[in-house]
Write an enzyme that holds these catalytic residues in place. Structure first.
Site, PDB file in Angstrom:
ATOM      1  N   LYS A 106       0.842  -1.205   0.000  1.00 16.04           N
ATOM      2  CA  LYS A 106       0.000   0.000   0.000  1.00 16.04           C
ATOM      3  C   LYS A 106       0.873   1.249   0.000  1.00 16.04           C
ATOM      4  O   LYS A 106       1.899   1.294   0.689  1.00 16.04           O
ATOM      5  CB  LYS A 106      -0.906  -0.029   1.243  1.00 16.04           C
ATOM      6  CG  LYS A 106      -1.992   1.043   1.285  1.00 16.04           C
ATOM      7  CD  LYS A 106      -2.851   0.873   2.534  1.00 16.04           C
ATOM      8  CE  LYS A 106      -3.969   1.907   2.631  1.00 16.04           C
ATOM      9  NZ  LYS A 106      -4.741   1.754   3.892  1.00 16.04           N
ATOM     10  N   SER A 181      -9.740   2.170   3.095  1.00 14.34           N
ATOM     11  CA  SER A 181      -8.878   2.919   2.200  1.00 14.34           C
ATOM     12  C   SER A 181      -7.952   2.040   1.349  1.00 14.34           C
ATOM     13  O   SER A 181      -7.466   2.487   0.317  1.00 14.34           O
ATOM     14  CB  SER A 181      -8.016   3.887   3.014  1.00 14.34           C
ATOM     15  OG  SER A 181      -7.121   3.194   3.857  1.00 14.34           O
ATOM     16  N   SER A 205      -9.768  -0.347   7.217  1.00 19.04           N
ATOM     17  CA  SER A 205      -9.211  -0.194   5.866  1.00 19.04           C
ATOM     18  C   SER A 205      -8.518  -1.426   5.306  1.00 19.04           C
ATOM     19  O   SER A 205      -8.164  -1.445   4.126  1.00 19.04           O
ATOM     20  CB  SER A 205      -8.233   0.981   5.831  1.00 19.04           C
ATOM     21  OG  SER A 205      -8.920   2.192   5.964  1.00 19.04           O
TER      22      SER A 205
END
Lengths: 537, 98
Positions: A106, A181, A205
């Site tokens: 990420k 997210s 997330s």
């Protein structure tokens, strides 16, 4: 990173495999294999890391134009790591079990030499001068990093629509959100672009994207994985963890990245429990004597009928495996969302103060009037932050401003105490707590973008774990009436992450026995949409 | 009717060092009620007898020996700077001139 390799000086890919093994693997699609299967094939000499890494890079090149899970693809660096691992393996060196298995990271995690934006314009083009501890650990294990995945700007959101670099599309239906997210990491794994990925979870997330993409996501115990080198959102809530297609793969990855780090003062000093062992134990499908608590407050109105139906069926499977299913009440969970609205913006407004155009990232000099530092900061932050980030910084600034601190942040911290007490009481009656991970399946892109409150409701079941620091996992447990995947959330007491893996692996095994194949095999084939050269890749 | 005025949003944006456009100010003024509603909600249970928890798990402060260790080389630390000069970050004028 290993030294530069001269073209032509390598063994060809597969050079160390036997012809028979090569023939056997020729029919296998390496991108469909789990990390555990890849690890075994690599160790048996049936495949090389270059073959595995190249297969995933080819897959990214073929489908990421449609999915847009990646903000940056690090093909050269990943292949260099793969070549290095293959050479060391050929030389007989003892390697980590996951050596040669590629991974996506990420974009909120800093990677030396690879662009890191956290989904924000304010960091466009920034190349970190150091690695996060978890990235160091991936590299030490010999895992090629395929690239950086898309996310809501600074991890603020539940749909990845707040990325400054465009939407990520759910591989189950490209018109729908991949969750957030960490939508990029979940979509990359669901689209077979990577066998493994790293996510971060501040309010859900990792787990909510897992639920809506049919993948496994784990938020470890707070402090269980070092946060050194993570771009902080809310420091009392943030935690990094695995994003995978199987529970065992999450355990394998969790053991690589977890454990104490002296550079993170919130890192837990004690060693990790045996996570891989727990996953293997669970995969037998026997849960005799395990007490499973259904959280009354996380299974009612507001949950889609298909989500509830799959949840009830999963509970039946757990009962059949010998688990004792009880109902528990956590009466203060209904205040979790309100506390989160106060805590998250407060901490975020403080953490994001460092993006001021002085030391790294964007600097915008106002064209009118004197270019003082203060005016440069205002212009830089005005131009560099997106709407949701501005909104939350303003909210946090309000909550922390003079005269409000005790009533706002202080009151929210009291709710945190109440939620912790609820967990303590519930864990006296049950070894793990369970609920649906997300109230609904993936919604359409754009559907909730203008309704921040509706967006936040996605996280209603996941937030309590962050407020209390306890670990949580989402396991795919079927599709809803609309044919889209749903997730089953398992929560355990702090430091007892192994319980997640035992129960999660058992549920996964029981479900797959019924289905005859992993849930993701039901996802539609993706259209080929090659990566185009463009911005932020 | 929002409880946080447009003027208040402008003041907060100043504190947070974020230049906002007129449309942004107007829109945000309507979107900040969530914080007032959240406070009302948590106040239902956040009574004076409940202690606050600042941190999810009890941890004590961590110290290390005060010894010199290898650190990021200056040129690496400055590599991502918008502007650098003589081994330092170059920043706009901070103090007003008298």
């Amino acid at each position: 990173m290993a030294g530069r390799h001269v073209a032509g000086s390598e063994d060809p890919p597969g050079g160390s495999t036997t012809p028979a093994a090569e023939a056997a693997t020729a029919t296998r699609d390496l991108t469909r294999m789990s990390a555990d299967e890849l690890s075994r094939a690599l160790r048996a000499g049936e495949v090389t890391s270059v073959m595995v890494t190249q297969a995933h890079l080819d897959r990214i090149a073929a489908v990421d134009g449609a999915v847009h899970a990646f903000l940056h693809v690090a093909a050269e660096e990943a292949l260099a790591t793969a070549r290095d691992v293959d050479a060391r393996r050929a030389a007989g060196e003892e390697l980590h079990p996951l050596a040669g298995v590629p991974i996506a990271v990420k974009d909120v995690v800093v990677t030396k030499g690879l662009p890191t934006t956290a989904g924000s314009r304010i960091l466009e083009g920034w190349v970190p001068p150091y690695d996060a501890t978890l990235v160091e650990r991936l590299k030490a294990a010999g895992m090629p990093i395929l690239g950086k995945t898309n996310m809501d700007e600074f991890a603020m959101g539940s749909s990845t629509e707040h990325s400054a670099y465009g939407n990520t599309h759910n591989p189950w239906d490209l018109d729908r959100i991949p969750g957030g997210s960490g939508g990029g990491s979940a979509a990359a794994v669901a689209a077979y672009e990577a066998p493994l990925a790293i996510g971060t979870d501040t309010g859900g997330s990792i787990r909510q994207p897992g639920a809506v993409t049919g993948t496994v996501g784990v938020k470890p115990t707070y402090g269980g994985v070092s946060r050194y080198g993570l771009i902080a959102l809310a420091s009392s809530l943030d935690q990094a963890g695995p994003v995978t297609r199987t529970v065992l793969d999450s355990a394998l990855l969790h053991e690589v990245i977890g454990g104490h780090d002296r550079r993170d003062s919130t890192s837990l000093p004690e060693p990790l429990p045996d996570l891989v062992g727990a996953a293997r134990l669970g995969s037998s499908g026997d849960l005799t004597g395990v007490r499973v608590g259904v959280v009354h407050e996380l299974n009612g109105d507001g949950y889609q009928p298909g989500v509830r139906a799959r949840f009830e069926e999963s509970l039946e499977l757990l009962r059949g495996a010998g688990a004792e299913v009880v109902e528990v009440s956590c009466p203060h969970f209904e205040y979790a969302l309100a506390a989160y609205y106060l805590i998250l913006p407060s901490e975020a407004s403080s953490n994001l103060a460092k993006f001021d155009g002085m030391r790294f990232g964007l600097r915008v000099v106002p064209t009118d009037g004197p270019a003082t530092a203060e005016r440069v900061m205002g212009a830089t932050r005005g131009a560099g932050f997106g709407d949701e980030v501005k909104r939350r910084i303003i909210l946090g600034t309000y909550a922390l401003s003079a005269g409000y601190y005790d009533a706002y942040y202080g009151s929210a911290q009291k709710v945190r105490t109440l939620i912790q007490r609820d967990f303590e009481a519930a864990f006296e009656q049950a070894d793990v707590l369970v609920s649906p991970t997300a109230p609904t399946t993936a919604f359409k892109l754009g559907e909730k973008l203008d309704d921040p409150l509706a967006m936040y409701l996605n996280d209603v079941a996941t937030i309590p774990a962050n407020l209390a620091g306890v670990p949580g996992m989402s396991v795919p447990n079927g599709v809803s009436d609309d044919g889209l995947p749903v997730g089953f959330q398992i929560l355990a007491p702090a430091r007892a992450d192994d319980r997640l893996y035992r129960v999660g692996a058992a549920l996964e095994a029981l479900l797959e026995r019924g289905w005859g194949a992993p849930l993701l095999s039901r996802a539609p084939e993706l259209p080929t949409a090659p990566l185009t050269e463009g911005t932020a890749r | 009717m929002s409880t946080i005025s447009r003027e208040e949003v402008a003041r907060l944006a100043g504190l947070a060092r974020i230049d906002l456009t007129e449309p942004e100010l107007n829109r945000l003024a309507g979107e900040l009620d969530v914080i007032v509603e959240s406070v009302a909600r948590v106040s239902e249970v956040a009574t004076s007898d409940v202690p606050a928890t600042s941190h999810p798990l009890p941890l004590t402060n961590v110290f290390r020996e005060d010894v010199v260790e290898a650190a990021l080389p200056v040129e690496d630390a400055l590599a991502g700077a918008p502007s650098a000069e003589g081994g330092r970050f170059a920043v706009p004028q901070i103090l007003e001139e008298d």
